[in-house]
Design an enzyme around this catalytic site. Sequence first.
Site, PDB file in Angstrom:
ATOM      1  N   ASP A  84     -42.503 -20.756 -26.414  1.00 37.94           N
ATOM      2  CA  ASP A  84     -43.182 -21.856 -27.106  1.00 37.94           C
ATOM      3  C   ASP A  84     -43.924 -22.769 -26.139  1.00 37.94           C
ATOM      4  OD1 ASP A  84     -43.841 -23.104 -29.564  1.00 37.94           O
ATOM      5  OD2 ASP A  84     -42.354 -24.658 -29.229  1.00 37.94           O
TER       6      ASP A  84
ATOM      7  N   SER B 200     -46.118 -26.936 -33.322  1.00 37.52           N
ATOM      8  CA  SER B 200     -45.935 -25.555 -33.754  1.00 37.52           C
ATOM      9  C   SER B 200     -45.713 -25.533 -35.263  1.00 37.52           C
ATOM     10  CB  SER B 200     -44.727 -24.930 -33.047  1.00 37.52           C
ATOM     11  OG  SER B 200     -44.869 -24.994 -31.647  1.00 37.52           O
TER      12      SER B 200
ATOM     13  N   GLN C 150     -48.398 -17.312 -32.773  1.00 37.12           N
ATOM     14  CA  GLN C 150     -48.109 -18.645 -33.283  1.00 37.12           C
ATOM     15  C   GLN C 150     -49.372 -19.276 -33.855  1.00 37.12           C
ATOM     16  OE1 GLN C 150     -47.374 -22.712 -31.042  1.00 37.12           O
ATOM     17  NE2 GLN C 150     -45.418 -21.628 -31.167  1.00 37.12           N
TER      18      GLN C 150
END
Length: 287
Positions: free
Chosen positions: A205, A229, A279
């Site tokens: 991430d 996110s 993502q």
Amino acid sequence: MTSVNDLLDLLILDNINENEFKGFSKTIGNAYVFGGQVLAQAINAASRTIHNGRILHSLHAYFLEAGQLDIPIIYNVSVLRDGGSFSVRRVTASQNGTVIFILSASFHKEEEGYDHQIKMKTNLKQPEELLSWTDILRQFEDFLPRKLKAFFEIDRPIDFKPVTVANPLEPKDLPPVSDVWFKLRGDIENLSLATKQQILTYISDYNILVSALNPHASKANWGNTQTASLDHSMWFFRDFDFNDWLLFSIESPNATGARGFARGNIFTRDGKLIASVAQEGLMRPKK
């Protein structure tokens, strides 16, 4: 956090009962819980309900609410399937009764099959030729924007070395790609594959939305753009270790409607593909 042991203390959850676990948070410089932490803790919870030796091969998650740093996170695991080859778990993360995150994870028994992979880029500088985030802070701290400097000042159990470093004093649009070498700090011997996957999930991430912001870097930066996110998917392919540098090679095919999409592949230094990541994140210009 300064080493892998500190990171494991964060990711390994406390038992509440057979399918429920409690986790705590540490900041990485943001006001809210880091998405990679919730992802990795959720995988730790799901893995603790797998008792047949199956290996995590994919995860798909949605971030529903910003996590509060000072409130414990409760992870509830639902056993959706234990079939002949695959086991599937759903994890719900909550704070004060509010669901902040949901994840589905699939685990597969070891099997023999066909094998191929794409090749890693061959024209990249090696980690020894590059500056880490800590090096950048030490050499250029008097010139870094305040928020970027504060972010680099946070102690981390990971060293990051971006192949290309943008000059914040001369902002310009860049290609929608980002390549970052990374390596754990501390004693990394005798880690199980499940533990390595949880750590890799945490790291995945970091850096991924940089590639989506790059084409707009002449006017957009982390100070004037709200980022978060929104969802996160990951696929695990091969075993690996953290004894050497790993490469996260990322590209962003699209940004539109205050959202940016990025996807990337994680390789060992010798070119073995170990995981892929995708993502979509919020990229909202602040008014």
